[in-house]
Design a protein around this motif. Structure first.
Motif, PDB file in Angstrom:
ATOM      1  N   ALA A 170       0.823  -1.208   0.000  1.00 58.33           N
ATOM      2  CA  ALA A 170       0.000   0.000   0.000  1.00 58.33           C
ATOM      3  C   ALA A 170       0.858   1.259   0.000  1.00 58.33           C
ATOM      4  O   ALA A 170       0.361   2.350  -0.278  1.00 58.33           O
ATOM      5  CB  ALA A 170      -0.918   0.002   1.218  1.00 58.33           C
TER       6      ALA A 170
ATOM      7  N   ALA B  19      -6.412  -4.949   1.792  1.00 59.70           N
ATOM      8  CA  ALA B  19      -7.520  -4.118   1.303  1.00 59.70           C
ATOM      9  C   ALA B  19      -7.751  -4.393  -0.176  1.00 59.70           C
ATOM     10  O   ALA B  19      -6.869  -4.876  -0.883  1.00 59.70           O
ATOM     11  CB  ALA B  19      -7.218  -2.640   1.528  1.00 59.70           C
TER      12      ALA B  19
ATOM     13  N   PRO C 169      -8.916  -2.034  -2.957  1.00 59.77           N
ATOM     14  CA  PRO C 169      -9.317  -0.682  -3.348  1.00 59.77           C
ATOM     15  C   PRO C 169     -10.068  -0.602  -4.673  1.00 59.77           C
ATOM     16  O   PRO C 169     -10.792   0.371  -4.909  1.00 59.77           O
ATOM     17  CB  PRO C 169      -7.989   0.068  -3.434  1.00 59.77           C
ATOM     18  CG  PRO C 169      -6.969  -0.993  -3.713  1.00 59.77           C
ATOM     19  CD  PRO C 169      -7.452  -2.206  -2.976  1.00 59.77           C
ATOM     20  N   GLU C 170      -9.898  -1.594  -5.542  1.00 57.74           N
ATOM     21  CA  GLU C 170     -10.608  -1.605  -6.816  1.00 57.74           C
ATOM     22  C   GLU C 170     -10.612  -3.026  -7.365  1.00 57.74           C
ATOM     23  O   GLU C 170      -9.837  -3.874  -6.907  1.00 57.74           O
ATOM     24  CB  GLU C 170      -9.969  -0.633  -7.797  1.00 57.74           C
ATOM     25  CG  GLU C 170      -8.473  -0.809  -7.984  1.00 57.74           C
ATOM     26  CD  GLU C 170      -7.853   0.407  -8.650  1.00 57.74           C
ATOM     27  OE1 GLU C 170      -7.880   0.430  -9.900  1.00 57.74           O
ATOM     28  OE2 GLU C 170      -7.360   1.297  -7.946  1.00 57.74           O
TER      29      GLU C 170
ATOM     30  N   THR D 116      -4.165  -4.539  -1.863  1.00 53.40           N
ATOM     31  CA  THR D 116      -2.973  -3.935  -1.277  1.00 53.40           C
ATOM     32  C   THR D 116      -2.787  -4.441   0.153  1.00 53.40           C
ATOM     33  O   THR D 116      -3.759  -4.785   0.839  1.00 53.40           O
ATOM     34  CB  THR D 116      -3.071  -2.400  -1.253  1.00 53.40           C
ATOM     35  OG1 THR D 116      -4.223  -1.997  -0.483  1.00 53.40           O
ATOM     36  CG2 THR D 116      -3.171  -1.834  -2.659  1.00 53.40           C
TER      37      THR D 116
END
Length: 310
Positions: free
Chosen positions: A86, A104, A106-107, A112
């Motif tokens: 990240a 995570a 994120p998209e 990440t």
């Protein structure tokens, strides 16, 4: 499996990967544009890509080299999952964060971790691929070369090493750009070259592993154009950069603050090495593995060890 036995099929695979895509001599074409046209007959690979610079910003806007790599591999028909730090984790080698990291999403297709490239590979393999490992891990594209002794400290190469430790074929990719802008300018060309190598290895594998077990590739692309070919190389024992520390407060050798310094080479490039190839304007492809043991025949020349049988 011995190194010589593993290198034999690797040499065959690389002959296809680095000669066939760019002609019999792997010579540069006008404007450095390869003559190779992607062929649809290679199998679709499941690929985990990572790096040590992270996936940062919306759509990876602040880390465009990994985005270029992802786009090229996807355009060639591969199933690609990004698992990257990240934050920037350059120079972390094979460092593993203890005891926890956060994962995570994120998209879509991008994950990440709050840790290192090694963490990204370990978490990616264990949590996202869950016992069904990918066909390949590709780490990069790094803005700056990772060759000679620097490979021991590179987070880009470190991620590939961790993949090999987990029996997943791996490729590390770097651009020997002298500036970030120079590397960014070459990102699409290097991403396409990497995707072509992956496709050629997949075709040659004929449904088997894309590289011999335990063996990976460290690719360094020169920052100069036109490129003058591709060489199969070894890691140079000399280093193109010398690491050190100097005091910024207090007296040398006393408590205080010390800052990292980057000095000149430890010696000239060795013929046949990664550094030597890059100096000649060639792409360097160096076989790597996660086995740090030296050749026992070489160690047998050391007193005390000389009477032991390899």
């Amino acid at each position: 499996m011995g190194t010589a036995r593993r290198l034999a099929p690797l040499a065959l695979a690389l002959a296809v990967a680095v000669v066939a895509p760019f002609g019999a001599t792997a010579a540069a074409q006008p404007n450095d544009q390869p003559t190779y046209q992607p062929q649809p007959d290679h199998r679709r690979l499941r690929i985990l890509i990572t790096n040590d610079d992270g996936w940062i910003g919306p759509g990876g806007s602040s880390t465009p080299l990994i985005v270029a790599l992802r786009n090229a591999l996807v355009a060639d028909g591969n199933d690609v999952t990004v698992v990257a730090p990240a934050t920037n984790q350059s120079g972390t080698g094979t460092l593993i964060t203890y005891p926890t990291v956060n994962l995570a999403n994120p998209e879509p297709g991008v994950w990440t971790v709050t840790g290192t490239p090694s963490d990204a590979v370990i978490v990616g393999l264990g949590a996202l691929f869950q016992g069904a490992p990918p066909d390949l891990v590709v780490s990069g594209i790094n803005p700056g070369g990772n060759y000679s002794s620097v490979v021991n400290h590179s987070g880009t190469v470190g991620a590939a090493i961790v993949a090999l430790e987990n029996n997943v074929p791996a490729i590390a990719v770097s651009i020997d750009g002298k500036t970030l802008d120079q590397s960014v300018a070459l990102k699409d060309r290097v991403a396409e070259y990497t995707s072509d190598v992956v496709a050629a290895l997949a075709r040659n594998a004929r449904g088997n592993a894309v590289l011999p077990q335990g063996l990976g590739l460290n690719i360094n692309y020169p920052g100069t154009t036109p490129v003058k070919g591709t060489s199969l190389t070894r890691v140079d024992r000399n280093s193109y950069i010398r690491f050190g520390f100097t005091n910024t407060t207090g007296a040398l050798g006393q408590p205080g603050t010390y800052a990292l310094t980057l000095g000149g080479p430890t010696g000239p490039p060795t013929p046949g090495s990664d550094w030597s190839a890059l100096q000649a304007g060639k792409i360097s492809i160096t076989p790597i593995d996660a086995d740090l043991s030296a050749n026992p025949r070489g160690a047998a020349r050391v007193p005390f060890l000389e009477n032991l049988t390899p």
